[in-house]
Design a protein around this motif. Structure first.
Motif, PDB file in Angstrom:
ATOM      1  N   ILE A 162     -45.864  13.515  58.743  1.00 21.33           N
ATOM      2  CA  ILE A 162     -46.726  14.656  58.422  1.00 21.33           C
ATOM      3  C   ILE A 162     -48.119  14.448  58.992  1.00 21.33           C
ATOM      4  O   ILE A 162     -48.703  15.339  59.629  1.00 21.33           O
TER       5      ILE A 162
ATOM      6  N   VAL B   7     -48.126  14.778  62.825  1.00 21.73           N
ATOM      7  CA  VAL B   7     -48.080  16.164  63.295  1.00 21.73           C
ATOM      8  C   VAL B   7     -49.442  16.838  63.093  1.00 21.73           C
ATOM      9  O   VAL B   7     -49.930  17.554  63.971  1.00 21.73           O
TER      10      VAL B   7
ATOM     11  N   TYR C 117     -51.978  16.448  51.821  1.00 22.35           N
ATOM     12  CA  TYR C 117     -52.412  17.462  52.779  1.00 22.35           C
ATOM     13  C   TYR C 117     -53.918  17.659  52.744  1.00 22.35           C
ATOM     14  O   TYR C 117     -54.578  17.637  53.792  1.00 22.35           O
TER      15      TYR C 117
ATOM     16  N   ALA D 266     -51.529  26.722  61.660  1.00 25.87           N
ATOM     17  CA  ALA D 266     -50.304  26.204  61.037  1.00 25.87           C
ATOM     18  C   ALA D 266     -50.264  26.538  59.557  1.00 25.87           C
ATOM     19  O   ALA D 266     -51.297  26.794  58.931  1.00 25.87           O
TER      20      ALA D 266
ATOM     21  N   VAL E 289     -48.299  25.074  55.911  1.00 24.93           N
ATOM     22  CA  VAL E 289     -47.506  24.042  55.242  1.00 24.93           C
ATOM     23  C   VAL E 289     -46.738  24.664  54.092  1.00 24.93           C
ATOM     24  O   VAL E 289     -47.297  25.444  53.310  1.00 24.93           O
TER      25      VAL E 289
ATOM     26  N   LEU F 164     -44.987  23.669  59.051  1.00 23.55           N
ATOM     27  CA  LEU F 164     -44.686  22.311  58.608  1.00 23.55           C
ATOM     28  C   LEU F 164     -43.917  22.437  57.300  1.00 23.55           C
ATOM     29  O   LEU F 164     -44.479  22.836  56.275  1.00 23.55           O
TER      30      LEU F 164
ATOM     31  N   ASP G  90     -42.178  20.704  54.394  1.00 24.43           N
ATOM     32  CA  ASP G  90     -42.019  19.463  53.633  1.00 24.43           C
ATOM     33  C   ASP G  90     -40.809  19.643  52.728  1.00 24.43           C
ATOM     34  O   ASP G  90     -40.868  20.312  51.699  1.00 24.43           O
TER      35      ASP G  90
ATOM     36  N   ALA H 108     -41.689  21.922  62.264  1.00 31.39           N
ATOM     37  CA  ALA H 108     -41.461  20.494  62.020  1.00 31.39           C
ATOM     38  C   ALA H 108     -41.003  20.369  60.580  1.00 31.39           C
ATOM     39  O   ALA H 108     -41.682  20.836  59.663  1.00 31.39           O
ATOM     40  N   SER H 109     -39.831  19.785  60.357  1.00 34.30           N
ATOM     41  CA  SER H 109     -39.322  19.611  58.995  1.00 34.30           C
ATOM     42  C   SER H 109     -39.216  18.116  58.698  1.00 34.30           C
ATOM     43  O   SER H 109     -38.873  17.313  59.571  1.00 34.30           O
TER      44      SER H 109
ATOM     45  N   VAL I 289     -38.851  13.234  60.991  1.00 33.41           N
ATOM     46  CA  VAL I 289     -39.260  14.607  61.294  1.00 33.41           C
ATOM     47  C   VAL I 289     -38.307  15.142  62.347  1.00 33.41           C
ATOM     48  O   VAL I 289     -37.925  14.442  63.286  1.00 33.41           O
TER      49      VAL I 289
END
Length: 527
Positions: free
Chosen positions: A198, A201, A226, A268, A270, A302, A304, A338-339, A358
């Motif tokens: 995370i 990225v 974060y 982005a 999250v 992103l 999570d 992105a996971s 990721v």
């Protein structure tokens, strides 16, 4: 107390403002206060001789906060030391409900995981002439991994992207999870837990040459990884509120409001699903809303998804962002994504092993080359952590010697977590002055405390946030360590705390008993 005093000084916090003002603590507090002044004076005298000082280090390090391991946890550690020394308290142990550390709270390791770890760490254990006898599938699993390690040893560096056979197994796992949607092992990178991926990225969005900070949308409440990383990297935090009245769900209008009011160049968004700290599980419809929003505004997603195994509520199910976006078709299947997944949660709880990955979707090929170059500077993530990832994505199969035990242990852990998820909501919801949404998934509850005005005023008179004051009093008087909601973000005028559902049943009951007694006393004090 000296160790705690130093830690609190570095955090810029006053012991007097943290500890509850009680007569029996005055002597100790006066001593600590004098010690604090002396240490500050010493540090100022020494500062002129230091290259790095509080005024010269990266200012973003000074301003970043990480509530999960903040001042309340520092005080909890100190209380544990005081108890070991024989100091008298109204409690005999400190219950740490502040962090999702399953093994620290009594969860036993999964046998298959630890047997494979043992074999790859000491291959001599696989010898048929040795003192130990491991199931054949454990040995085969370990040998397959070692065959792909340099020199046949987990002590060798792996590729920066991870051990190839493990990346292959991760890709197969993702494809199976998502109903056959293809996954290329080259799109998978292994890392030291999900947190490392995370943060890596997020680093891609740092742009010091831009006139505007890059904005990252994050849910409020959010996991402090974060907010802390965004501050450290000098990015811009753009919060969007989850709807507490709707079970911590979200709606498009709130996403649009957040984006419109942002003062940064937002790039982005999250998503944490299942939610931390709120314990909600997003419906497929909610995920589709987010995918449409991201596509509409050209935002990188992103996702999570580290709690994907932790779903408890009837009618709830985990849907990966990749699967939903793929099934929505063009143009939604073209979003950049992105996971993240981890061995720290789920049924495994292997936090200390630091294994994660990721998967990228639709990342610009040139950017991917640069990303891999960036992570190569750290050589590789811990290979033993990578091994644990392999045991999670490639577990025993029906008919194999380890399968029945593995399945029983996994199912028992998840069933116990489901039971505690129900109990914690019922227990907190039954206490006057507290409301708590159902815990649909993950490992936490995020109850709301309806603090009396006099309690709020008392906290403010001490220069503290009301939920921080409540949490510190709870720690000092009942020995329970929780995290104030202000550390995760919350709507103005509301107060919450995050607590885990991880304590084992006996400790869980003791925690609720202690909490209930403290809360009733606290509310009566400020009624």
């Amino acid at each position: 107390m000296i160790g705690a005093a130093k830690a609190l000084i570095l955090a810029g916090l006053s012991i007097r403002r943290i500890c509850a003002p009680r007569k029996r603590m005055r002597t100790k507090l006066n001593y600590v206060w004098k010690l604090r002044l002396n240490l500050l004076a010493d540090s100022r005298r020494m500062a002129s001789n230091k290259v790095l000082t509080a005024s010269s280090i990266n200012p973003n390090v000074l301003t970043m906060q990480y509530a999960v391991r903040g001042p309340i946890v520092i005080r909890a550690n100190e209380l544990e030391k005081e108890l070991k020394k024989g100091d008298h308290k109204t409690f005999s142990t400190v219950i740490k409900a502040n962090i999702g550390d399953a093994h620290a709270m009594g969860q036993r390791p999964i046998t298959f995981i630890r047997q494979v770890l043992a074999c790859v760490s000491d291959p001599s254990l696989m010898s048929t002439d040795g003192p130990f006898s491991f199931p054949a599938d454990v040995v085969d699993h370990a040998k397959a991994i070692l065959d792909d390690c340099g020199g046949g040893s987990t002590g060798a560096y792996s590729n920066s992207t991870g051990v190839d056979i493990i990346r292959k197994h991760v890709a197969e796992y993702i494809s199976k999870r998502d109903g056959g949607i293809p996954c290329d092992p080259e799109d998978v990178i292994l890392s030291g837990g999900a947190s490392e991926s995370i943060r890596n990225v997020l680093k891609l969005f740092i742009n010091r040459d831009s006139s505007k900070k890059t904005g990252i949308m994050i849910p409020i409440p959010q996991y402090p990884l974060y907010s802390a990383s965004i501050e450290e990297f000098n990015l811009g935090q753009v919060g969007y509120f989850l709807d507490e009245e709707a079970g911590w769900g979200l709606n498009e209008a709130e996403l649009e409001r957040s984006l419109k009011e942002a003062k940064y160049d937002v790039k982005a968004i999250v998503i944490i699903n299942p939610g931390n700290p709120t314990g909600q599980v997003l419906s497929r419809e909610n995920i589709e809303v987010i995918v449409r929003f991201a596509q509409k505004h050209n935002l990188f997603v992103l996702a999570d998804e580290v709690y994907q195994d932790n779903v408890y509520a009837a009618g709830s199910a985990f849907h990966s962002f990749k699967k939903v976006a793929s099934e929505m078709g063009a143009p939604f299947n073209k979003i950049e994504l992105a996971s993240f997944h981890s061995v720290s949660k789920g049924y495994m709880g292997e936090c200390g092993m630091r294994g994660g990955y990721v998967e990228f979707l639709n990342l610009d090929p040139e950017v991917y080359v640069q990303f891999k170059k960036m992570i190569s500077a750290k050589l590789c993530s811990t290979v033993l952590g990578q091994v644990v990832i392999d045991t999670v994505v490639n577990p025993p199969k029906p008919g194999e010697p380890s399968y029945d035990l593995w399945k029983r242990e996994r199912d028992d852990v998840l069933a116990s977590l489901k039971q505690r998820a129900t109990l914690v909501r019922e227990a907190y919801g039954a206490i006057e002055g507290i409301t708590c949404n159902p815990v649909q998934g993950a490992m936490y509850a995020f109850p709301r405390i309806h603090l009396p005005p006099k309690a709020v005023q008392k906290a403010e008179s001490l220069g503290q946030k009301p939920d921080f004051y409540y949490a510190m009093r709870l720690l000092e008087e009942a020995g329970i360590c929780i995290v104030p909601g202000s550390g995760f973000g919350q709507r103005d005028g509301t107060y919450h705390f995050r607590t885990t559902i991880l304590p084992q049943p006996a400790l869980f009951k003791e925690m609720l008993d202690r909490f209930s007694k403290f809360h009733k006393k606290f509310m009566a004090e400020f009624k």
